[in-house]
Design a protein around this motif. Sequence first.
Motif, PDB file in Angstrom:
ATOM      1  N   VAL A  67      38.298  47.668  42.275  1.00  0.00           N
ATOM      2  CA  VAL A  67      39.312  47.772  41.224  1.00  0.00           C
ATOM      3  C   VAL A  67      40.659  47.271  41.740  1.00  0.00           C
ATOM      4  CG1 VAL A  67      40.544  49.327  39.672  1.00  0.00           C
ATOM      5  CG2 VAL A  67      38.100  49.669  40.097  1.00  0.00           C
ATOM      6  N   TYR A  68      41.016  47.663  42.950  1.00  0.00           N
ATOM      7  CA  TYR A  68      42.253  47.186  43.553  1.00  0.00           C
ATOM      8  C   TYR A  68      42.269  45.656  43.610  1.00  0.00           C
ATOM      9  CZ  TYR A  68      45.687  46.150  47.194  1.00  0.00           C
ATOM     10  OH  TYR A  68      46.734  45.627  47.890  1.00  0.00           O
ATOM     11  N   ALA A  69      41.173  45.065  44.096  1.00  0.00           N
ATOM     12  CA  ALA A  69      41.109  43.606  44.180  1.00  0.00           C
ATOM     13  C   ALA A  69      41.242  42.979  42.800  1.00  0.00           C
ATOM     14  CB  ALA A  69      39.800  43.173  44.841  1.00  0.00           C
ATOM     15  N   GLY A  70      40.651  43.629  41.794  1.00  0.00           N
ATOM     16  CA  GLY A  70      40.773  43.111  40.433  1.00  0.00           C
ATOM     17  C   GLY A  70      42.209  43.047  39.964  1.00  0.00           C
ATOM     18  N   THR A  71      42.993  44.083  40.304  1.00  0.00           N
ATOM     19  CA  THR A  71      44.404  44.066  39.899  1.00  0.00           C
ATOM     20  C   THR A  71      45.163  42.967  40.627  1.00  0.00           C
ATOM     21  OG1 THR A  71      45.157  45.666  41.602  1.00  0.00           O
ATOM     22  CG2 THR A  71      44.358  46.572  39.508  1.00  0.00           C
ATOM     23  N   LYS A  72      44.769  42.676  41.854  1.00  0.00           N
ATOM     24  CA  LYS A  72      45.444  41.632  42.626  1.00  0.00           C
ATOM     25  C   LYS A  72      45.035  40.234  42.149  1.00  0.00           C
ATOM     26  CE  LYS A  72      47.893  44.459  44.851  1.00  0.00           C
ATOM     27  NZ  LYS A  72      49.366  44.440  44.772  1.00  0.00           N
ATOM     28  N   PHE A  73      43.773  40.077  41.753  1.00  0.00           N
ATOM     29  CA  PHE A  73      43.356  38.836  41.097  1.00  0.00           C
ATOM     30  C   PHE A  73      44.192  38.612  39.839  1.00  0.00           C
ATOM     31  CE2 PHE A  73      39.524  38.889  43.681  1.00  0.00           C
ATOM     32  CZ  PHE A  73      39.126  37.553  43.723  1.00  0.00           C
ATOM     33  N   ALA A  74      44.438  39.681  39.093  1.00  0.00           N
ATOM     34  CA  ALA A  74      45.233  39.571  37.874  1.00  0.00           C
ATOM     35  C   ALA A  74      46.658  39.137  38.183  1.00  0.00           C
ATOM     36  CB  ALA A  74      45.225  40.904  37.126  1.00  0.00           C
ATOM     37  N   GLN A  75      47.254  39.704  39.233  1.00  0.00           N
ATOM     38  CA  GLN A  75      48.589  39.277  39.637  1.00  0.00           C
ATOM     39  C   GLN A  75      48.604  37.790  39.992  1.00  0.00           C
ATOM     40  OE1 GLN A  75      49.383  42.107  42.886  1.00  0.00           O
ATOM     41  NE2 GLN A  75      51.178  42.807  41.747  1.00  0.00           N
TER      42      GLN A  75
END
Length: 245
Positions: free
Chosen positions: A157-165
Amino acid sequence: MTLMQPRDLTGTVVAVTGASAGIGRATTEALVAAGANVVVGARRLERLTDLADELGTDRVVPVQMDVREPADNARLVRTALERFGRLDSVVANTGIGSYGSVLDGSDEDVRTMVDTNFTGTVFTVRAALPTMLEAGAGDVVIVASVASFRGGADEAVYAGTKFAQQGFAGSIDRELREKGIRVTTINPAGVETEFAIGKGRTEGDPSLSEYLRPEMVAHAVVTTLQQPREMRTQSWAMWSMGQGS
């Protein structure tokens, strides 16, 4: 041969979110050392006030805020304009994370991480841009993560938020470059901060000694802002010498 000189940050005004600890605090210290004035935002006002007292209340102005709230981000920018009359750069640094399976943590934990890391970044940038567009120049620096390029097995989930950024930054770079706004993501591997401790790591964990230090990431932020305005860096990925890539 003409040697390019670093851009002088003296007198420039930078807003930094997540400034009460870790990367945000180190970035504030480095910016003040480089001559900038800094408006610092975070939820922990006491820490921000201590930071301002330490670095000089004429150079650092604290604003208690939650990046998930558009009105709080607007107040951060308004404070910069009221106190210093301008806003040259914004560093969207606030973030939370955890290590573990995608099934670990509560639904509310997941929602808070997504809203803080991604939605909060969007609101911070949206608040800062009108002033920069009016001036015809500015910098948006988003502190993301190497997880935005290759998420690990224990940080979905953390990586997903960073992909979004990362996707957000790339899009607004294409939107804003011709208007004089530079957009950069700073993407550190693990950093030895409070962020890393308590969310799957513990104080004294041997792996922390090989992590990046906050001042290393702060160096990248300041160096990015010191680039001549004729150039820009879209993405800066960084690891310590002891970390694998």
